[in-house]
Write an enzyme that holds these catalytic residues in place. Structure first.
Site, PDB file in Angstrom:
ATOM      1  N   SER A   1       1.006  -1.443   0.081  1.00 47.30           N
ATOM      2  CA  SER A   1       0.123   0.182  -0.268  1.00 47.30           C
ATOM      3  C   SER A   1       1.032   1.625   0.037  1.00 47.30           C
ATOM      4  O   SER A   1       1.727   1.534  -1.068  1.00 47.30           O
ATOM      5  CB  SER A   1      -0.452  -0.305   1.438  1.00 47.30           C
ATOM      6  OG  SER A   1      -1.965   0.450   1.368  1.00 47.30           O
TER       7      SER A   1
ATOM      8  N   HIS B   1      -6.903  -5.864  -1.792  1.00 51.32           N
ATOM      9  CA  HIS B   1      -5.872  -5.233  -0.900  1.00 51.32           C
ATOM     10  C   HIS B   1      -5.306  -5.704  -0.008  1.00 51.32           C
ATOM     11  O   HIS B   1      -3.986  -5.234  -0.056  1.00 51.32           O
ATOM     12  CB  HIS B   1      -6.347  -3.987   0.010  1.00 51.32           C
ATOM     13  CG  HIS B   1      -5.757  -2.813   0.074  1.00 51.32           C
ATOM     14  ND1 HIS B   1      -4.197  -1.968  -1.579  1.00 51.32           N
ATOM     15  CD2 HIS B   1      -4.756  -2.189   0.712  1.00 51.32           C
ATOM     16  CE1 HIS B   1      -3.918  -1.852  -0.701  1.00 51.32           C
ATOM     17  NE2 HIS B   1      -3.918  -0.893   0.588  1.00 51.32           N
TER      18      HIS B   1
ATOM     19  N   ASP C   1      -8.588  -5.315  -6.099  1.00 53.50           N
ATOM     20  CA  ASP C   1      -8.432  -4.161  -4.915  1.00 53.50           C
ATOM     21  C   ASP C   1      -8.203  -2.706  -6.283  1.00 53.50           C
ATOM     22  O   ASP C   1      -8.371  -2.038  -6.962  1.00 53.50           O
ATOM     23  CB  ASP C   1      -6.554  -3.965  -5.316  1.00 53.50           C
ATOM     24  CG  ASP C   1      -5.807  -2.758  -4.153  1.00 53.50           C
ATOM     25  OD1 ASP C   1      -6.833  -1.735  -3.556  1.00 53.50           O
ATOM     26  OD2 ASP C   1      -4.637  -2.624  -3.868  1.00 53.50           O
TER      27      ASP C   1
END
Length: 633
Positions: free
Chosen positions: A492, A610, A578
């Site tokens: 991320s 994610h 995602d």
């Protein structure tokens, strides 16, 4: 003679057991503990344990009870009779629940009934997808009905294109009964389309069963209002963020008293995770990050008196208090983790300040392992601040040896890096594979004051990158670190960090791993579903040419701008579902690396979001992670 041999053989056997280390296979055999609360008689703790099965590619959940004093756990098949159903009104007459309701037309057949086999979705505004699902015109709504067979439900949000529970993670914690059973309170962000995608303004609404009228209890606040609870004497309490569009704002503890909203943590330099009232309403217990851990705190409740409000930290140590299960007499029933142990249930005596472990779901497994050692290290940053850096050392660490070392870059970007236990980014497993792990509490981390937490916003490629490099440079001076074998890994925002440092590391690192990372801030702004996040953290849109802060995000702080300096192998991982950091980010990065002739690999999970949640996918993730490190480091 044979008897004499038994003792050394036994010692050798025990020694061999103690030398076992964590493996990906063992990690995904661990039970995952979820507390449900105290039993109705107050004598037992009820909890679930989820056991993943790699072979079957699914998980199984079992329920248990254990005495609040400890002892052996007992499996139970039916827990309904053991726990109070909070969805039933206090007077027992009604039940509240939630269902999805179809309101909007989205699919081709919604508009053209004669074209049933068409496969098309039509949108006129944003919020057309969120997290990992597309908006198909359905909304979560709260209902209530009489608590009897055949009763018909009443929709509290009838005809409204709003969600309660909130998507994607909200559940029945988003609605509660008032103590007198006359009202239902629920959390909702009553905005639609593009306004929904650019705002964090959830509110707590109160629906009156008798009149059918709804009142906004938090109308004056522009940020998140969530986690409603009533105190023992009936005062509404909740968590509140002030600023609209800022998802990582300071979370304060609010109590509504005689028509006034009292902020109990306004003058405390921290942010609240979760809370629970004491039974006598003299105080509220809460969990919050502090100095690289999460701990139990308390704040006194002065009521209408002029007594000063004081926040006090109760627990301390290199572990995380993750949740408050219950307060029972002098004991707080809590869940706890550290970097070597997954969550278990503990009792903490508030007077004696002593701990007692209650559940032992994974105790036997850990007892057979040589564990990693975690050390605190405080590094001076380039702007003269003291930064906590966690250093995780391999099991059976030998300071005379040299170890390859990983800089771990945390996601968020404003989430704390504490003594948590991940089933993917697992420090224990990294260390067990022979790596020293360097995990800095860089700018943007909670638990070091609001200013430290906020400094990363609009400065993604600034001071935080210096923080990373200060941490790895400091630890790399140790004789046990092989400074010629340094890697950089993260997901991320941590993936963004890997992409950015790949063009700005001055040859410090020998390899990179980026999972679901932001590679191109401009296309990130154009594809992410929660636009409020980019508006706040990036400083605005890429077309705002007179916005110097935003333009710096899309140029200087944009990893794609520095690809010409990439010269290091990189593993790029991406989930196909995602929608927060969509797959194009990783595709762009992989294509750039390949076209520049850099050793690179693209690990793509079409069904994952994610995160990586399916057991067999998780095993592939771990195997490829360490395979890549073996190849390149």
């Amino acid at each position: 003679m044979k008897k004499l041999l038994l003792i050394p053989l036994l010692m050798m056997s025990l020694n061999a057991i103690a030398q076992n280390v964590m493996t990906p296979e063992l990690l995904w055999k661990l039970g995952r503990v979820t507390p449900l609360g105290l039993s109705n008689d107050g004598k037992n703790i009820v909890y679930n344990v989820t056991y993943p099965s790699v072979a079957e590619n699914k998980s199984e959940t079992k329920s248990y009870i254990i005495s609040i004093n400890g002892g052996n756990a007992t499996e139970v098949k039916d827990i309904k009779s053991l726990l109070k159903d909070k969805n039933i009104s206090p007077d027992g007459k009604y039940i509240v629940y939630n269902e999805e309701v179809k309101i909007d037309k989205v699919h081709g057949k919604d508009f053209y009934p004669d074209l049933e086999k068409s496969n098309v979705q039509i949108y006129d505004a944003l919020d057309y997808r969120h997290w990992d699902t597309w908006n198909e015109g359905t909304f979560n709504h709260v209902f209530y009905k009489e608590n009897k067979d055949g009763a018909i439900g009443i929709d509290l949000l009838k005809g409204e294109k709003f969600n309660s529970p909130q998507k994607p993670f909200g559940g029945d914690e988003d609605y509660i009964w008032s103590p007198d059973s006359k009202n239902i309170l629920y959390v909702s962000k009553k905005k639609a389309g593009t306004q929904y995608a650019t705002s964090t303004n959830t509110d707590i609404y109160e629906y009156n069963l008798e009149t059918g009228k709804t009142t906004n209890r938090t109308e004056g606040n522009l940020g998140y209002d969530m986690s409603p609870q009533f105190s023992p004497k009936g005062n509404l309490t909740w968590l509140q963020m002030k600023r609209d569009g800022y998802e990582a704002d300071k979370n304060d503890l609010i109590v509504s008293l005689k028509g006034m909203n009292m902020n109990l943590t306004a003058n405390w330099d921290g942010t609240v995770d979760s809370f629970m009232w004491s039974k006598d309403e003299s105080k509220i217990y809460f969990v919050a990050p502090i100095d690289g851990t999460k701990q139990l705190f308390e704040v006194n409740f002065p009521g209408v008196t002029k007594i000063a409000v004081t926040v006090r930290q109760i627990t301390s140590g290199d572990f995380d208090v993750n949740s408050i299960v219950a307060i029972s007499g002098d004991n707080a029933i809590l869940t706890r983790t550290d970097m070597n142990h997954a969550s278990e249930i503990f009792s903490y005596n508030l007077k004696k300040k002593s701990w007692k472990q209650l559940s032992n779901v994974n105790t036997k497994t850990y007892a057979s392992l040589a564990l990693s050692k975690t050390e605190r290290r405080y590094v001076t940053t380039t702007d003269g601040k003291k930064m906590l850096v966690w250093v995780i050392l391999p099991p059976n660490f030998d300071a005379s040896k040299k170890y390859p070392t990983l800089l771990y870059c945390q996601g968020g970007p404003q989430s704390p890096l504490t003594q948590s236990y991940s089933f993917r980014w697992n420090f224990q497993l990294m260390a067990a594979n022979g790596y020293v792990v360097v995990a800095p509490n860089r700018r943007g981390m909670q638990g070091h004051g609001v200013e430290w937490n906020e400094q990363i916003s609009k400065d993604w490629g600034g001071q935080v990158m210096d923080d990373y490099l200060s941490a790895i440079d400091d630890v790399a001076k140790e004789k046990y670190v092989d400074s010629e074998r340094l890697g950089c890994v993260g997901a991320s925002y941590g993936g963004y960090s890997a992409f950015y440092l790949a063009g700005n590391h001055n040859n410090r690192f020998k390899t990179f791993i980026a999972h679901d990372g932001v590679f191109n801030t401009q296309s990130m702004f154009g594809t992410t579903e929660e636009v409020f996040f980019n508006n706040w953290d990036f400083g605005g849109a890429y077309w705002e040419k007179d916005n110097a802060v935003a333009q710096k995000t899309y140029t200087t702080f944009n990893p794609i701008t520095h690809v010409d300096k990439w010269n290091t192998p990189i593993l790029i991982i991406q989930g196909g579902k995602d929608f927060r950091v969509s797959e194009g980010q990783s595709q762009e990065a992989f294509q750039a690396a390949q076209l520049r002739g850099i050793k690179s690999r693209f690990l793509y999970f079409p069904e994952e979001n994610h995160w990586v949640l399916k057991p067999q996918n998780a095993q592939v993730w771990q195997k490829e992670f360490y395979k890549w490190l073996n190849e390149t480091l």
